[in-house]
Design a protein around this motif. Structure first.
Motif, PDB file in Angstrom:
ATOM      1  N   ARG A   1      46.818   9.765 103.928  1.00 14.22           N
ATOM      2  CA  ARG A   1      46.178  10.219 105.170  1.00 14.22           C
ATOM      3  C   ARG A   1      46.053  11.733 105.101  1.00 14.22           C
ATOM      4  O   ARG A   1      47.005  12.431 104.746  1.00 14.22           O
ATOM      5  CB  ARG A   1      46.972   9.820 106.410  1.00 14.22           C
ATOM      6  N   PHE A   2      44.887  12.213 105.450  1.00 11.78           N
ATOM      7  CA  PHE A   2      44.593  13.639 105.449  1.00 11.78           C
ATOM      8  C   PHE A   2      44.342  14.058 106.890  1.00 11.78           C
ATOM      9  O   PHE A   2      43.367  13.632 107.501  1.00 11.78           O
ATOM     10  CB  PHE A   2      43.368  13.923 104.574  1.00 11.78           C
ATOM     11  N   ASP A   3      45.259  14.842 107.450  1.00 10.97           N
ATOM     12  CA  ASP A   3      45.145  15.341 108.819  1.00 10.97           C
ATOM     13  C   ASP A   3      44.673  16.786 108.761  1.00 10.97           C
ATOM     14  O   ASP A   3      45.468  17.711 108.573  1.00 10.97           O
ATOM     15  CB  ASP A   3      46.493  15.221 109.541  1.00 10.97           C
ATOM     16  N   CYS A   4      43.371  16.959 108.889  1.00  9.08           N
ATOM     17  CA  CYS A   4      42.748  18.280 108.758  1.00  9.08           C
ATOM     18  C   CYS A   4      42.763  18.974 110.116  1.00  9.08           C
ATOM     19  O   CYS A   4      41.722  19.313 110.689  1.00  9.08           O
ATOM     20  CB  CYS A   4      41.322  18.129 108.218  1.00  9.08           C
ATOM     21  N   PHE A   5      43.962  19.194 110.633  1.00  7.96           N
ATOM     22  CA  PHE A   5      44.146  19.759 111.963  1.00  7.96           C
ATOM     23  C   PHE A   5      43.908  21.269 111.960  1.00  7.96           C
ATOM     24  O   PHE A   5      44.023  21.934 110.936  1.00  7.96           O
ATOM     25  CB  PHE A   5      45.544  19.462 112.479  1.00  7.96           C
ATOM     26  N   LYS A   6      43.634  21.797 113.143  1.00  6.83           N
ATOM     27  CA  LYS A   6      43.368  23.226 113.291  1.00  6.83           C
ATOM     28  C   LYS A   6      44.623  24.063 113.080  1.00  6.83           C
ATOM     29  O   LYS A   6      44.579  25.113 112.447  1.00  6.83           O
ATOM     30  CB  LYS A   6      42.787  23.511 114.677  1.00  6.83           C
ATOM     31  N   GLU A   7      45.749  23.627 113.619  1.00  6.99           N
ATOM     32  CA  GLU A   7      46.973  24.427 113.572  1.00  6.99           C
ATOM     33  C   GLU A   7      47.878  24.086 112.394  1.00  6.99           C
ATOM     34  O   GLU A   7      48.477  24.973 111.805  1.00  6.99           O
ATOM     35  CB  GLU A   7      47.764  24.267 114.883  1.00  6.99           C
ATOM     36  N   SER A   8      48.011  22.826 112.096  1.00  2.03           N
ATOM     37  CA  SER A   8      48.964  22.399 111.065  1.00  2.03           C
ATOM     38  C   SER A   8      48.347  21.328 110.157  1.00  2.03           C
ATOM     39  O   SER A   8      48.759  20.169 110.182  1.00  2.03           O
ATOM     40  CB  SER A   8      50.232  21.874 111.738  1.00  2.03           C
ATOM     41  N   PRO A   9      47.377  21.708 109.335  1.00  2.00           N
ATOM     42  CA  PRO A   9      46.754  20.713 108.455  1.00  2.00           C
ATOM     43  C   PRO A   9      47.735  20.266 107.365  1.00  2.00           C
ATOM     44  O   PRO A   9      48.494  21.075 106.831  1.00  2.00           O
ATOM     45  CB  PRO A   9      45.561  21.454 107.862  1.00  2.00           C
ATOM     46  N   HIS A  10      47.703  18.973 107.077  1.00  2.00           N
ATOM     47  CA  HIS A  10      48.618  18.417 106.082  1.00  2.00           C
ATOM     48  C   HIS A  10      48.079  17.090 105.583  1.00  2.00           C
ATOM     49  O   HIS A  10      47.130  16.551 106.143  1.00  2.00           O
ATOM     50  CB  HIS A  10      50.022  18.234 106.675  1.00  2.00           C
ATOM     51  N   TYR A  11      48.713  16.575 104.531  1.00  2.00           N
ATOM     52  CA  TYR A  11      48.328  15.255 104.051  1.00  2.00           C
ATOM     53  C   TYR A  11      49.557  14.468 103.644  1.00  2.00           C
ATOM     54  O   TYR A  11      50.610  15.026 103.344  1.00  2.00           O
ATOM     55  CB  TYR A  11      47.297  15.332 102.919  1.00  2.00           C
ATOM     56  N   HIS A  12      49.391  13.160 103.695  1.00  2.00           N
ATOM     57  CA  HIS A  12      50.462  12.219 103.385  1.00  2.00           C
ATOM     58  C   HIS A  12      50.038  11.399 102.167  1.00  2.00           C
ATOM     59  O   HIS A  12      48.884  11.002 102.074  1.00  2.00           O
ATOM     60  CB  HIS A  12      50.653  11.217 104.530  1.00  2.00           C
ATOM     61  N   THR A  13      50.976  11.111 101.278  1.00  2.00           N
ATOM     62  CA  THR A  13      50.737  10.151 100.206  1.00  2.00           C
ATOM     63  C   THR A  13      51.820   9.092 100.263  1.00  2.00           C
ATOM     64  O   THR A  13      52.913   9.337 100.768  1.00  2.00           O
ATOM     65  CB  THR A  13      50.721  10.812  98.805  1.00  2.00           C
TER      66      THR A  13
END
Length: 126
Positions: A43-55
């Protein structure tokens, strides 16, 4: 907010714009086979404040920051390169030759839907 799906054989990209704990942005899940059962691989959370990704979300859920000024562009470049590598790092079953060949078209569709979802969210906020 709408959700979009892009299928590529046994793999499905699910896209939506999320609001979560005061942050917001495009969120893209990759669902695919793990021992022939559909699981959330990444999952790729391309958020404004805290973008991150999960594998390996279904298993041990490793979370890493996206340290780029444009997390959506980073996400698209990251997934465009190598479906087999992304799936392997997420613990999924290897893509077939056909799924690998169709990957570029699937990512093009993901990019198109991403732009539309972000535009919808931006218009709704104004």
């Amino acid at each position: 907010m709408s959700e979009k799906q892009v299928a590529n054989g046994r793999y499905t990209w699910e896209l939506r714009y999320r609001h979560l704990r005061g942050d917001e942005g495009l969120s893209v899940r990759l669902l695919g086979p793990v021992e022939n059962q559909t699981r959330e691989l990444a999952r790729f959370d391309c958020f404004k404040e805290s973008p991150h990704y999960h594998t390996a979300v279904y298993d041990h859920n490793t979370i890493r920051p996206i340290e780029e000024s444009d997390p959506v562009a980073w996400f698209l470049n990251h997934v465009r390169r190598d479906l087999a590598g992304l799936v392997a790092s997420s613990g999924g079953d290897a893509p077939t030759e056909q799924e690998s060949q169709n990957h570029a078209n699937a990512v093009s569709s993901v990019a198109s839907h991403s732009k539309k979802l972000i535009a919808e969210a931006t218009a709704a906020a104004s």
